[in-house]
Design a protein around this motif. Structure first.
Motif, PDB file in Angstrom:
ATOM      1  N   MET A  50      27.065  -5.210   1.558  1.00 58.43           N
ATOM      2  CA  MET A  50      26.393  -3.755   1.760  1.00 58.43           C
ATOM      3  C   MET A  50      27.028  -3.014   3.137  1.00 58.43           C
ATOM      4  O   MET A  50      27.122  -4.007   4.150  1.00 58.43           O
ATOM      5  N   SER A  51      27.483  -1.896   3.095  1.00 60.90           N
ATOM      6  CA  SER A  51      28.001  -1.436   4.277  1.00 60.90           C
ATOM      7  C   SER A  51      26.938  -0.869   5.352  1.00 60.90           C
ATOM      8  O   SER A  51      25.765  -0.789   4.884  1.00 60.90           O
ATOM      9  N   VAL A  52      27.365  -0.582   6.541  1.00 57.92           N
ATOM     10  CA  VAL A  52      26.478  -0.275   7.624  1.00 57.92           C
ATOM     11  C   VAL A  52      25.901   1.158   7.170  1.00 57.92           C
ATOM     12  O   VAL A  52      24.635   1.372   7.323  1.00 57.92           O
ATOM     13  N   ASP A  53      26.379   2.183   6.303  1.00 55.48           N
ATOM     14  CA  ASP A  53      26.052   3.205   6.009  1.00 55.48           C
ATOM     15  C   ASP A  53      25.078   3.174   5.172  1.00 55.48           C
ATOM     16  O   ASP A  53      23.911   3.757   5.053  1.00 55.48           O
ATOM     17  N   ILE A  58      23.077   0.573   4.760  1.00 54.77           N
ATOM     18  CA  ILE A  58      21.879   0.035   5.511  1.00 54.77           C
ATOM     19  C   ILE A  58      21.039   0.975   6.251  1.00 54.77           C
ATOM     20  O   ILE A  58      19.822   0.883   6.062  1.00 54.77           O
ATOM     21  N   ILE A  59      21.853   1.670   6.846  1.00 55.38           N
ATOM     22  CA  ILE A  59      21.161   2.766   7.652  1.00 55.38           C
ATOM     23  C   ILE A  59      20.338   4.016   6.647  1.00 55.38           C
ATOM     24  O   ILE A  59      19.140   4.224   6.710  1.00 55.38           O
ATOM     25  N   GLU A  60      20.821   4.175   5.371  1.00 55.74           N
ATOM     26  CA  GLU A  60      20.337   4.900   4.390  1.00 55.74           C
ATOM     27  C   GLU A  60      19.060   4.154   3.991  1.00 55.74           C
ATOM     28  O   GLU A  60      17.822   4.891   3.782  1.00 55.74           O
ATOM     29  N   VAL A  88      10.933  -3.590  11.457  1.00 53.20           N
ATOM     30  CA  VAL A  88      12.264  -4.044  10.898  1.00 53.20           C
ATOM     31  C   VAL A  88      13.081  -5.081  11.914  1.00 53.20           C
ATOM     32  O   VAL A  88      13.043  -4.692  13.022  1.00 53.20           O
ATOM     33  N   ARG A  89      13.604  -5.969  11.605  1.00 53.05           N
ATOM     34  CA  ARG A  89      14.434  -6.961  12.260  1.00 53.05           C
ATOM     35  C   ARG A  89      15.927  -6.573  11.907  1.00 53.05           C
ATOM     36  O   ARG A  89      16.378  -6.848  10.592  1.00 53.05           O
ATOM     37  N   VAL A  90      16.639  -6.334  12.637  1.00 59.48           N
ATOM     38  CA  VAL A  90      18.229  -6.226  12.259  1.00 59.48           C
ATOM     39  C   VAL A  90      18.971  -7.104  13.201  1.00 59.48           C
ATOM     40  O   VAL A  90      18.964  -7.284  14.257  1.00 59.48           O
ATOM     41  N   LEU A  91      19.740  -7.789  12.254  1.00 59.37           N
ATOM     42  CA  LEU A  91      20.643  -8.808  13.030  1.00 59.37           C
ATOM     43  C   LEU A  91      22.058  -8.520  12.801  1.00 59.37           C
ATOM     44  O   LEU A  91      22.668  -8.002  11.553  1.00 59.37           O
ATOM     45  N   VAL A  92      23.003  -8.412  13.833  1.00 61.07           N
ATOM     46  CA  VAL A  92      24.318  -7.836  13.689  1.00 61.07           C
ATOM     47  C   VAL A  92      25.310  -9.233  13.989  1.00 61.07           C
ATOM     48  O   VAL A  92      25.102  -9.809  15.068  1.00 61.07           O
ATOM     49  N   MET A  93      25.968  -9.511  13.022  1.00 56.47           N
ATOM     50  CA  MET A  93      26.786 -10.883  13.132  1.00 56.47           C
ATOM     51  C   MET A  93      28.199 -10.564  12.822  1.00 56.47           C
ATOM     52  O   MET A  93      28.492  -9.749  12.004  1.00 56.47           O
ATOM     53  N   ASP A  94      29.106 -11.324  13.923  1.00 57.47           N
ATOM     54  CA  ASP A  94      30.617 -11.052  13.284  1.00 57.47           C
ATOM     55  C   ASP A  94      30.853 -12.306  12.262  1.00 57.47           C
ATOM     56  O   ASP A  94      30.576 -13.538  12.397  1.00 57.47           O
TER      57      ASP A  94
END
Length: 104
Positions: free
Chosen positions: A1-4, A6-8, A19-25
């Motif tokens: 899933m792309s960032v866009d 997810i935002i939508e 909402v919990r958002v995790l950002v991982m490399d």
């Protein structure tokens, strides 16, 4: 899933939704941020932290060594999470019991 995408999706959620958002490399597996509404402390432990523990013992924090240490936890990482949760409750009680007892 792309960032866009997810935002939508997030925009479709009802107002007030937590909402919990995790950002991982993906390459390193390093968790860069965790955003959680209404959380007292959202600290997150990652592989890099285990590497620091290994380094503190004068060993090399290679990905293989980190894997070995993580595999050594009885019950796996879910047990580690359970221990953190229990310790967190104990700490909260130690810190706030007197203030709670003082409530009317």
């Amino acid at each position: 899933m792309s960032v866009d995408e997810i935002i939508e999706y997030l925009r479709t959620l009802p107002k007030g939704t937590v909402v919990r958002v995790l950002v991982m490399d993906k390459a390193s597996g390093h968790l860069w941020s965790s955003i959680v509404e209404n959380v007292v402390d959202g600290d997150v432990w990652c592989r890099e932290d285990v590497g620091t523990l290994i380094e503190d013992k004068d060993k090399k924090p290679t990905p293989e060594n980190i894997d070995r240490v993580l595999a050594a936890v009885p019950g796996g990482l879910s047990a580690f999470g359970d221990w953190l949760t229990q310790e967190g409750w104990d700490i909260l009680r130690d810190i706030y019991d007197d203030a709670i007892d003082a409530l009317r």
